[in-house]
Design a protein around this motif. Structure first.
Motif, PDB file in Angstrom:
ATOM      1  N   ASP A 192       0.838  -1.197   0.000  1.00  0.00           N
ATOM      2  CA  ASP A 192       0.000   0.000   0.000  1.00  0.00           C
ATOM      3  C   ASP A 192       0.876   1.251   0.000  1.00  0.00           C
ATOM      4  O   ASP A 192       0.594   2.226  -0.709  1.00  0.00           O
ATOM      5  CB  ASP A 192      -0.921   0.014   1.225  1.00  0.00           C
ATOM      6  CG  ASP A 192      -2.055  -1.000   1.103  1.00  0.00           C
ATOM      7  OD1 ASP A 192      -2.284  -1.479  -0.018  1.00  0.00           O
ATOM      8  OD2 ASP A 192      -2.694  -1.302   2.123  1.00  0.00           O
ATOM      9  N   CYS A 195       2.277   1.868  -3.298  1.00  0.00           N
ATOM     10  CA  CYS A 195       1.227   2.387  -4.170  1.00  0.00           C
ATOM     11  C   CYS A 195       1.059   3.892  -3.963  1.00  0.00           C
ATOM     12  O   CYS A 195       0.946   4.656  -4.927  1.00  0.00           O
ATOM     13  CB  CYS A 195      -0.063   1.643  -3.853  1.00  0.00           C
ATOM     14  SG  CYS A 195      -1.361   1.894  -5.040  1.00  0.00           S
ATOM     15  N   LEU A 210      -2.901   0.034  -9.689  1.00  0.00           N
ATOM     16  CA  LEU A 210      -2.504  -1.138  -8.914  1.00  0.00           C
ATOM     17  C   LEU A 210      -0.987  -1.236  -8.968  1.00  0.00           C
ATOM     18  O   LEU A 210      -0.404  -1.219 -10.063  1.00  0.00           O
ATOM     19  CB  LEU A 210      -3.148  -2.410  -9.474  1.00  0.00           C
ATOM     20  CG  LEU A 210      -2.937  -3.709  -8.696  1.00  0.00           C
ATOM     21  CD1 LEU A 210      -4.116  -4.654  -8.887  1.00  0.00           C
ATOM     22  CD2 LEU A 210      -1.650  -4.416  -9.082  1.00  0.00           C
ATOM     23  N   ALA A 220       0.058  -6.409  -3.423  1.00  0.00           N
ATOM     24  CA  ALA A 220      -0.448  -5.349  -4.278  1.00  0.00           C
ATOM     25  C   ALA A 220      -1.085  -4.266  -3.432  1.00  0.00           C
ATOM     26  O   ALA A 220      -1.648  -4.524  -2.375  1.00  0.00           O
ATOM     27  CB  ALA A 220      -1.461  -5.889  -5.281  1.00  0.00           C
ATOM     28  N   ILE A 222      -3.774  -0.986  -4.070  1.00  0.00           N
ATOM     29  CA  ILE A 222      -4.722  -0.494  -5.071  1.00  0.00           C
ATOM     30  C   ILE A 222      -5.267   0.855  -4.631  1.00  0.00           C
ATOM     31  O   ILE A 222      -5.681   1.016  -3.481  1.00  0.00           O
ATOM     32  CB  ILE A 222      -5.890  -1.479  -5.250  1.00  0.00           C
ATOM     33  CG1 ILE A 222      -5.370  -2.841  -5.685  1.00  0.00           C
ATOM     34  CG2 ILE A 222      -6.899  -0.942  -6.257  1.00  0.00           C
ATOM     35  CD1 ILE A 222      -6.433  -3.903  -5.767  1.00  0.00           C
ATOM     36  N   GLY A 237      -5.400  -6.505  -1.526  1.00  0.00           N
ATOM     37  CA  GLY A 237      -4.090  -6.534  -2.144  1.00  0.00           C
ATOM     38  C   GLY A 237      -3.333  -7.825  -1.896  1.00  0.00           C
ATOM     39  O   GLY A 237      -2.264  -8.030  -2.458  1.00  0.00           O
ATOM     40  N   LEU A 310      -8.957  -0.343 -14.449  1.00  0.00           N
ATOM     41  CA  LEU A 310      -7.769   0.361 -13.967  1.00  0.00           C
ATOM     42  C   LEU A 310      -7.129   1.188 -15.077  1.00  0.00           C
ATOM     43  O   LEU A 310      -7.296   0.890 -16.266  1.00  0.00           O
ATOM     44  CB  LEU A 310      -6.740  -0.647 -13.448  1.00  0.00           C
ATOM     45  CG  LEU A 310      -7.139  -1.437 -12.210  1.00  0.00           C
ATOM     46  CD1 LEU A 310      -6.037  -2.434 -11.839  1.00  0.00           C
ATOM     47  CD2 LEU A 310      -7.421  -0.511 -11.048  1.00  0.00           C
ATOM     48  N   VAL A 313      -1.120  -0.332 -14.173  1.00  0.00           N
ATOM     49  CA  VAL A 313      -0.557  -1.370 -13.327  1.00  0.00           C
ATOM     50  C   VAL A 313       0.946  -1.146 -13.311  1.00  0.00           C
ATOM     51  O   VAL A 313       1.572  -1.051 -14.363  1.00  0.00           O
ATOM     52  CB  VAL A 313      -0.885  -2.775 -13.853  1.00  0.00           C
ATOM     53  CG1 VAL A 313      -0.143  -3.831 -13.050  1.00  0.00           C
ATOM     54  CG2 VAL A 313      -2.380  -3.028 -13.822  1.00  0.00           C
TER      55      VAL A 313
ATOM     56  N   ALA B 307      -7.832  -9.413  -4.489  1.00  0.00           N
ATOM     57  CA  ALA B 307      -7.270  -8.067  -4.591  1.00  0.00           C
ATOM     58  C   ALA B 307      -8.085  -7.079  -3.765  1.00  0.00           C
ATOM     59  O   ALA B 307      -7.532  -6.146  -3.187  1.00  0.00           O
ATOM     60  CB  ALA B 307      -7.224  -7.617  -6.049  1.00  0.00           C
TER      61      ALA B 307
END
Lengths: 374, 374
Positions: A192, A195, A210, A220, A222, A237, A310, A313, B307
């Motif tokens: 996170d 991100c 993402l 991941a 998002i 994630g 999205l 990525v 996700a």
DNA sequence: TTAGTTAGGTAACCATCCTTACAATTGGCG
DNA sequence: CGCCAATTGTAAGGATGGTTACCTAACTAA
């Protein structure tokens, strides 16, 4: 039922203050009139906000701006980005705790790190606190706060709900560190954080982003509508343990071999093909194998990309493994398995932040928590 | 950069008003003191808000509540749910335009429908307007507004960006209907509407909900943190054209046969196995084939569920096709392909709203747009 | 009957933002 | 050269909406 909360005048004030800071952060020095136009507030209100920000020491007047137009020349005000610092800690790595002092530009002023020496549980918390204390002494300007990027499941209060490898369960890390150091502390999951870093420093699109972090594990983060997706149990994630390879897949994607047992107890998880150890063991240097991994990744991502529409990525991890056949195969698989409306606008790229994604993201936690800047 | 917008005092007022309405909507009749406790506002403020709501005719005093405790008995106030109505239109079906008059409870007071007779483009807009006009005459109480659930990609202003089967591209449907009928109009994608209906009337969890609508096509609506996910190009939820079946899959999941050509031009899309026509042609009555479709669905959903750490996945469509081997296979596939932290709390169930999901969702659009009730 | 508790209303106050008005400073034009 | 228009920043007054403090009404328990 959705529970919203009441809005006091002071909340509105704080919100407007953040809008001004946000604008100064991203738009650089501006006049009060510029800020008024950008925020939709009146010049009067902006003037008032700027006055308090100057009193707080966050903002300073630069003097008259080079005037090109008629009228009274504007006086620029600017965020004092070099006169404040913040601390960032990245606990992603198994072997070492990474720390840094950054200024508000996101420039890293100093780095410190300590080996983790296999510490877990309380001992690890103490080690993190020690690292923070050292960073405080290293800082040369007032420190706004501390950001921590931790593996595992972290809730919105900075409590690490579970991080098995660190021996943490329901550890109120933010609270503990804050009590220890007397500074505001913000903790988030490492993916996170990466991100958020991509959003703030990587210029990513906050409408649908993402970031896939590939390291010891695969995770991941998002962001949708400018905010992190957290999930019912704060586990959004956690995509590393989706099945990406079953028996029949491996028949055709021969380079991958049979599905491997995963640390989680199941078989064929995305991590078993995409995590760095797996890549190094079974694919490094072999374009075919890397492409095969990329295809598996594309297949896993296609439903996510479609469901969320999205915009980007972003891959974060060793470029020599990710940024080649793997990425290209993932991208074409993604295109082949989603409809044009979805894939048309989609970017699949490497991070521009290198290894410091989570660390810079930890800094963003402070910026956003203390100043409301994103 | 995230663009936020300024907050005026009147915005706060509107927000608080919504909180009170929300509470009355979901909690039923309450005293002013109850409302104050529930919202966090003072009794003074709540009293003031209730006064204006009574003046507007939205709320009424019911009289003293049956007192069980000490103290002055409370006077209950309630939303006048039967004294206002709203119109809902569902354009999901290819052959017929569905319309209804509902009260604020969500009870359907009257239904009207007209065959679409293959109309598209402007003619179809006119037909929708005609249907709305008829609904207005059928309504027996003041009408708060009109909600429309449309297939295709719809933006936040109610413009249908594209709906190929309806011959619509960049049609400002909300604006057109509103000008025509003189009422507030809200338009959303049909799957998004179904998702909102599930949230408001189905008691679903707004922290992570995906509603999968299975009809002529396959779509999804997603709610995270109480709000719809829209996507960069407003195309979130367009999951019907993710590849769900490729050549090698069909070797093992024999009941499905070879991947079929999809209307979108590609091959093996989720729609080619899961849409109602496909199910009727190739799987109806055959538990093995239905289970095979369920497995494909589970494989597609696993990455999304992981996700986003969803709480619920709800299926909307013909129960005789969906609510059996298909659902059970999807559920066990989902469990097998995600980690326990994700699958543990996940529900995969049928909608409780039957065929009226999108229609009820259209009503929710009005509730939420006009009253701020979710 | 009296004390304590709860509901709901009124009055005075405070925070915030807006609008309007004005001083200061500049470029362009007669 | 002097005046006007444009622009910035500030000051004063008004509107909105919330809070605290206090009051009365109506009930229960002793």
């Amino acid at each position: 039922m959705r529970t919203t909360t009441k809005v006091l005048p002071e909340d509105a004030r704080a919100h407007h203050r953040s809008m001004v800071l946000q604008r100064l952060f991203h738009g650089g020095p501006s006049s009060r009139a510029d800020l008024a136009r950008a925020t939709g507030l009146t010049r009067v209100t902006v003037s008032d906000l700027v006055t308090t920000l100057v009193d707080e020491g966050l903002v300073t007047e630069l003097g008259p701006s080079p005037t090109g137009r008629v009228g009274k020349p504007a006086t620029l005000v600017a965020l004092r980005t070099r006169d404040h610092q913040l601390l960032a800690v990245d606990l992603t790595d198994d072997l070492v705790l990474l720390g840094a002092v950054l200024d508000l530009e996101g420039e890293i002023v100093a780095r410190r790190s300590v080996p983790s020496d296999g510490r877990t549980g309380e001992a690890l918390v103490d080690a993190v606190a020690d690292l923070c204390r050292e960073l405080v002494t290293v800082a040369t300007r007032p420190v706004l706060g501390i950001g921590v990027a931790s593996p595992g499941v972290v809730d919105e209060h900075g409590t690490v709900l579970q991080a098995p490898n660190r021996g943490w369960a329901d550890v109120p890390l933010a609270q503990l560190l804050s009590a220890e150091l007397g500074l505001p502390v913000h903790v988030a999951n490492d993916a996170d954080a990466a991100c958020l870093a991509e959003l703030t420093y990587g210029g990513a699109n906050g409408d649908g982003l993402l970031v896939l972090t590939v390291g010891q594990g695969v995770g991941a983060g998002i962001v949708l509508d400018g905010t992190l997706v957290r999930g019912t149990r704060h586990a959004a994630g956690e995509i590393g343990h989706v099945t990406a390879l079953d028996e029949r897949d491996s028949r055709d994607d021969a380079p991958l071999g049979l599905p491997q047992r995963c640390a989680c107890g199941r078989t064929g998880c995305l991590e078993t093909v995409l995590a760095v150890p797996a890549l190094r063991d079974r694919a490094a240097g072999d374009p075919e194998a890397l492409a095969a991994v990329g295809r598996r990744l594309g297949i896993v991502l296609a439903p996510v990309v479609s469901a969320l529409n999205l915009a980007e990525v972003v891959l974060s991890g060793p470029p020599e493994l990710l940024d080649g056949p793997l990425r290209l195969a993932a991208r074409s698989t993604l295109r082949n398995r989603t409809m044009p409306v979805i894939s048309e606008d989609l970017q699949l790229r490497m991070t521009a932040l290198g290894e410091d994604g989570a660390l810079r993201g930890a800094a963003v936690l402070v910026l956003s928590g203390q100043l409301g800047v994103t």
